[in-house]
Write a protein that holds these residues in place. Structure first.
Motif, PDB file in Angstrom:
ATOM      1  N   LEU A  28      40.110  33.452  46.081  1.00 55.68           N
ATOM      2  CA  LEU A  28      40.164  32.233  45.272  1.00 55.68           C
ATOM      3  C   LEU A  28      40.683  32.535  43.869  1.00 55.68           C
ATOM      4  CD1 LEU A  28      39.546  29.254  44.678  1.00 55.68           C
ATOM      5  CD2 LEU A  28      37.186  29.942  44.156  1.00 55.68           C
ATOM      6  N   VAL A  29      40.166  33.590  43.251  1.00 57.96           N
ATOM      7  CA  VAL A  29      40.600  33.954  41.901  1.00 57.96           C
ATOM      8  C   VAL A  29      42.079  34.317  41.893  1.00 57.96           C
ATOM      9  CG1 VAL A  29      40.282  35.616  40.021  1.00 57.96           C
ATOM     10  CG2 VAL A  29      38.291  34.723  41.240  1.00 57.96           C
ATOM     11  N   ALA A  30      42.496  35.105  42.873  1.00 59.97           N
ATOM     12  CA  ALA A  30      43.886  35.536  42.922  1.00 59.97           C
ATOM     13  C   ALA A  30      44.842  34.356  43.051  1.00 59.97           C
ATOM     14  CB  ALA A  30      44.087  36.496  44.083  1.00 59.97           C
ATOM     15  N   LEU A  88      42.841  37.308  30.358  1.00 66.02           N
ATOM     16  CA  LEU A  88      42.561  37.240  31.786  1.00 66.02           C
ATOM     17  C   LEU A  88      43.866  37.405  32.548  1.00 66.02           C
ATOM     18  CD1 LEU A  88      40.728  36.760  34.197  1.00 66.02           C
ATOM     19  CD2 LEU A  88      40.979  34.300  33.855  1.00 66.02           C
ATOM     20  N   ASN A  89      44.011  38.523  33.211  1.00 67.58           N
ATOM     21  CA  ASN A  89      45.198  38.798  34.011  1.00 67.58           C
ATOM     22  C   ASN A  89      44.815  39.709  35.169  1.00 67.58           C
ATOM     23  OD1 ASN A  89      45.559  41.701  33.153  1.00 67.58           O
ATOM     24  ND2 ASN A  89      45.783  40.707  31.147  1.00 67.58           N
ATOM     25  N   PRO A  90      45.699  39.853  36.164  1.00 66.29           N
ATOM     26  CA  PRO A  90      45.338  40.641  37.345  1.00 66.29           C
ATOM     27  C   PRO A  90      44.969  42.088  37.036  1.00 66.29           C
ATOM     28  CG  PRO A  90      47.293  39.327  37.785  1.00 66.29           C
ATOM     29  CD  PRO A  90      47.010  39.190  36.322  1.00 66.29           C
ATOM     30  N   VAL A  91      45.636  42.696  36.043  1.00 66.84           N
ATOM     31  CA  VAL A  91      45.359  44.094  35.719  1.00 66.84           C
ATOM     32  C   VAL A  91      43.921  44.244  35.209  1.00 66.84           C
ATOM     33  CG1 VAL A  91      45.963  46.034  34.236  1.00 66.84           C
ATOM     34  CG2 VAL A  91      47.770  44.631  35.256  1.00 66.84           C
ATOM     35  N   VAL A  92      43.518  43.343  34.316  1.00 64.56           N
ATOM     36  CA  VAL A  92      42.154  43.411  33.773  1.00 64.56           C
ATOM     37  C   VAL A  92      41.135  43.089  34.857  1.00 64.56           C
ATOM     38  CG1 VAL A  92      40.534  42.353  32.153  1.00 64.56           C
ATOM     39  CG2 VAL A  92      42.873  42.862  31.418  1.00 64.56           C
ATOM     40  N   PHE A  93      41.392  42.036  35.613  1.00 66.70           N
ATOM     41  CA  PHE A  93      40.424  41.599  36.620  1.00 66.70           C
ATOM     42  C   PHE A  93      40.217  42.672  37.688  1.00 66.70           C
ATOM     43  CE2 PHE A  93      39.244  39.617  40.622  1.00 66.70           C
ATOM     44  CZ  PHE A  93      38.176  38.823  40.249  1.00 66.70           C
ATOM     45  N   PHE A  94      41.297  43.054  38.363  1.00 66.73           N
ATOM     46  CA  PHE A  94      41.157  44.006  39.458  1.00 66.73           C
ATOM     47  C   PHE A  94      40.945  45.432  38.948  1.00 66.73           C
ATOM     48  CE2 PHE A  94      43.433  40.486  41.539  1.00 66.73           C
ATOM     49  CZ  PHE A  94      42.586  40.279  42.615  1.00 66.73           C
ATOM     50  N   GLY A  95      41.407  45.719  37.737  1.00 65.89           N
ATOM     51  CA  GLY A  95      41.156  47.037  37.157  1.00 65.89           C
ATOM     52  C   GLY A  95      39.681  47.280  36.897  1.00 65.89           C
ATOM     53  N   SER A  96      38.976  46.236  36.458  1.00 68.12           N
ATOM     54  CA  SER A  96      37.540  46.411  36.195  1.00 68.12           C
ATOM     55  C   SER A  96      36.712  46.410  37.468  1.00 68.12           C
ATOM     56  CB  SER A  96      37.044  45.311  35.247  1.00 68.12           C
ATOM     57  OG  SER A  96      37.268  44.027  35.784  1.00 68.12           O
ATOM     58  N   GLN A 115      29.066  28.968  47.003  1.00 69.34           N
ATOM     59  CA  GLN A 115      28.551  27.726  46.433  1.00 69.34           C
ATOM     60  C   GLN A 115      28.767  27.645  44.926  1.00 69.34           C
ATOM     61  OE1 GLN A 115      27.187  25.094  48.139  1.00 69.34           O
ATOM     62  NE2 GLN A 115      27.789  26.205  49.990  1.00 69.34           N
ATOM     63  N   LEU A 116      28.729  28.784  44.251  1.00 67.85           N
ATOM     64  CA  LEU A 116      28.773  28.775  42.786  1.00 67.85           C
ATOM     65  C   LEU A 116      30.176  28.844  42.197  1.00 67.85           C
ATOM     66  CD1 LEU A 116      25.765  31.104  41.806  1.00 67.85           C
ATOM     67  CD2 LEU A 116      25.848  28.608  41.843  1.00 67.85           C
ATOM     68  N   LEU A 117      31.128  29.389  42.927  1.00 65.72           N
ATOM     69  CA  LEU A 117      32.463  29.562  42.346  1.00 65.72           C
ATOM     70  C   LEU A 117      33.193  28.231  42.208  1.00 65.72           C
ATOM     71  CD1 LEU A 117      34.003  32.793  43.935  1.00 65.72           C
ATOM     72  CD2 LEU A 117      33.050  32.475  41.653  1.00 65.72           C
ATOM     73  N   GLY A 133      38.655  28.686  36.743  1.00 62.19           N
ATOM     74  CA  GLY A 133      37.788  29.527  35.923  1.00 62.19           C
ATOM     75  C   GLY A 133      36.858  30.399  36.734  1.00 62.19           C
ATOM     76  N   ALA A 134      37.270  30.724  37.974  1.00 61.25           N
ATOM     77  CA  ALA A 134      36.393  31.488  38.861  1.00 61.25           C
ATOM     78  C   ALA A 134      36.335  32.965  38.497  1.00 61.25           C
ATOM     79  CB  ALA A 134      36.861  31.336  40.310  1.00 61.25           C
ATOM     80  N   GLY A 135      37.330  33.467  37.786  1.00 64.88           N
ATOM     81  CA  GLY A 135      37.387  34.893  37.491  1.00 64.88           C
ATOM     82  C   GLY A 135      36.187  35.385  36.706  1.00 64.88           C
ATOM     83  N   VAL A 136      35.845  34.685  35.645  1.00 65.69           N
ATOM     84  CA  VAL A 136      34.716  35.085  34.806  1.00 65.69           C
ATOM     85  C   VAL A 136      33.405  34.926  35.571  1.00 65.69           C
ATOM     86  CG1 VAL A 136      33.417  34.522  32.715  1.00 65.69           C
ATOM     87  CG2 VAL A 136      35.914  34.605  32.643  1.00 65.69           C
TER      88      VAL A 136
END
Length: 396
Positions: free
Chosen positions: A232-234, A299-307, A358-360, A364-367
Motif C-alpha cells: 500500500l505504501v509503495a 519521505l521517499n523510498p530510500v528512507v522508507f525501505f532503508g530504515s 484496519q489501521l492503515l 499517509g500510510a508510510g509514517v
C-alpha cells in the motif's frame, strides 16, 4: 534402530525448515489457475493459504509435546509421510473441497521447522545452538524468495498440478533422507517424563519461557506488519510498480539474512541476552531514525525501505537466540517449547496483520506503518528486558 544422540547433517536441518516455507508460498502464483480449473471462487481457493496457516499453528501445538514424549524421529517421519500422501492427493484433486482437505493435511510439514530447532538444541549447547540456528535461518530465508519464482515457472510450463508433483517428489526425497540421516536426539533423561500434560503446563507457567517466546513473536510481528502495509505504501506514497515492489520488499529479507549470518558468527561467543538486546536495539534505532527523517518531510523510498532493513537485520540477530533460549528454559521439553513458540508466532502474526490492515489509511500510510513496526519491535525489546530481569532474579 538409529543410535540416540545421532544428529543429522547440517544440510538436513536446512532442508526441513526451508521446505516448510516452500510448502506455503511456492504455489501462490497458481491460485487463479486452480480456481479456474476446479471451477471455484478465488476466495474459496485462497483458503489453501489462510486455512493452511491455521492448521500449521495447531500442528505445532501438537507435534512439539508429542516429540518430547515419543521422540523427534518418529514424529518427523510420520509428518513427512503424511505430506507426501497429501501432495499426491492434491495433484489428483478434481474438485475444490477435496483439494482443500488434502491441502490442510500438507500442514504437517511444519513439523520440519519446529523439530529442526529442537534437534539443534538437543545436540549442542545453548550458545552453539543459537549460532547454528543463525546459519540455518540465513539459508532458510532464501526459500520465500525463490519459491514463488519456481512455482510460477512450473505452472507456466506444466500447469498448476506440477507444483504438487514437485511437493510429492521432494517430500519423498526428504523422507528418505531423514530415514537414513536422522537419528533420535531426544534427551535420554526425558524418556520417562516425556511431555505429559502436566509437564507442558509446567513449561507454560515459566515466565522466562514466555519472555523469550514473546520476543520472537513481536520481532516476527514487525515483519508481518511490513508485509501487510508495504504494498500500500509503495503504491500510494511512491508510485512503485510491481516489479520494483518485489525488490523493495526483498530488502527486509536481505537484512534478515545478514543478521542471521552475524548470529552464526557471534552467538556462540556471546550470551543469548546480549544478542537479543543487540537485535532489538538495531530494529528500534533504525525505525526511529527513519521516522524522524520522514516526519522532517523527507519521505521517499530510500528512507522508507532503508530504515525497514534494520527490522530484518535486528530479527536476524535476535531470533536465533530467542528461539534457543525458549527451548533452554526446560531442555527436556525443547520440542514443546519450539512448537508453542511457533504457534504463538503464527497467531501473533495473524492478529498483527489484521490490526495493520484496519489501521492503515489510504494516504499517509508510510509514517503509520513505521509506528506500528516500531511498536512491535519495542514490545520485543521490552520482552528481552523482562527476560534479563527474570534471569537476574533467578537464584544461581
Amino acid at each position: 534402530m538409529p543410535r540416540t544422540k545421532t544428529p543429522p547433517h547440517l544440510a538436513t536441518l536446512i532442508l526441513l525448515p526451508a521446505f516448510s516455507v516452500l510448502s506455503l508460498n511456492m504455489f501462490l502464483p497458481s491460485l487463479a489457475n486452480i480456481a479456474a480449473d476446479l471451477e471455484a471462487d478465488y476466495s474459496t481457493v485462497s483458503l489453501a493459504v489462510a486455512g493452511y496457516l491455521a492448521v500449521t499453528a495447531i500442528v505445532q501445538l501438537l507435534v512439539g509435546p508429542l516429540s518430547d514424549r515419543i521422540g523427534r524421529r518418529p514424529v518427523l517421519l510420520a509428518a513427512l509421510t503424511s505430506f507426501f500422501v497429501a501432495s499426491v492427493a492434491c495433484s489428483l484433486a478434481q474438485d475444490v473441497w477435496s483439494f482443500l482437505i488434502f491441502r490442510m493435511l500438507q500442514g504437517g510439514i511444519i513439523s520440519g521447522y519446529a523439530l529442526s530447532l529442537a534437534i539443534v538444541r538437543d545436540t549442542t549447547s545453548e550458545r552453539k545452538a543459537a549460532g547454528l540456528i543463525g546459519y540455518i535461518s540465513m539459508t532458510m530465508a532464501i526459500a520465500p524468495m525463490l519459491g514463488p519464482m519456481l512455482g510460477g515457472v512450473l505452472d507456466t510450463a506444466f500447469g498448476w498440478r506440477a507444483n504438487f508433483y514437485f511437493y510429492a517428489i521432494f517430500g519423498l526425497v526428504l523422507l528418505v533422507i531423514c530415514w537414513i540421516d536422522l537419528g533420535e536426539t531426544k534427551p535420554t533423561k526425558a524418556e520417562r517424563s516425556g511431555a505429559s500434560p502436566e509437564s507442558v503446563r509446567t513449561l507454560m507457567k515459566e515466565r522466562l519461557f514466555w519472555a523469550y517466546s514473546l520476543c520472537t513473536t513481536f520481532s516476527t510481528g514487525a515483519f508481518y506488519i511490513f508485509l501487510t502495509g508495504a504494498p500500500l505504501v509503495a503504491a500510494s506514497e511512491f508510485g512503485v510498480n510491481t516489479a520494483q515492489l518485489g525488490f523493495c520488499i526483498g530488502t527486509i529479507t536481505a537484512g534478515f539474512i545478514a543478521g542471521s549470518f552475524l548470529s552464526g558468527r557471534f552467538a556462540p561467543k556471546h550470551a543469548p541476552a546480549t544478542m537479543m538486546l543487540a537485535g532489538r536495539l538495531t530494529a528500534c534505532i533504525g525505525l526511529t531514525a527513519g521516522l524522524v527523517v520522514m516526519l522532517a518531510g523527507y519521505l521517499n523510498p530510500v528512507v522508507f525501505f532503508g530504515s525497514t532493513i534494520f527490522v530484518g537485520l535486528g530479527n536476524g540477530l535476535t531470533m536465533p537466540s530467542s528461539n534457543t533460549s525458549a527451548m533452554s528454559v526446560r531442555p527436556s521439553l525443547a520440542g514443546s517449547a519450539a512448537g508453542l513458540t511457533g504457534a504463538l508466532v503464527v497467531a501473533g502474526g495473524a492478529i498483527l496483520t489484521t490490526i495493520t490492515g484496519q489501521l492503515l489509511p489510504e494516504e499517509g500510510a508510510g509514517v503509520i506503518l513505521h509506528f506500528l513496526m516500531l511498536a512491535a519491535s519495542g514490545a520485543g525489546l521490552a520482552s528481552v528486558l523482562w527476560a534479563m530481569r527474570l534471569r537476574a532474579e533467578k537464584p544461581s
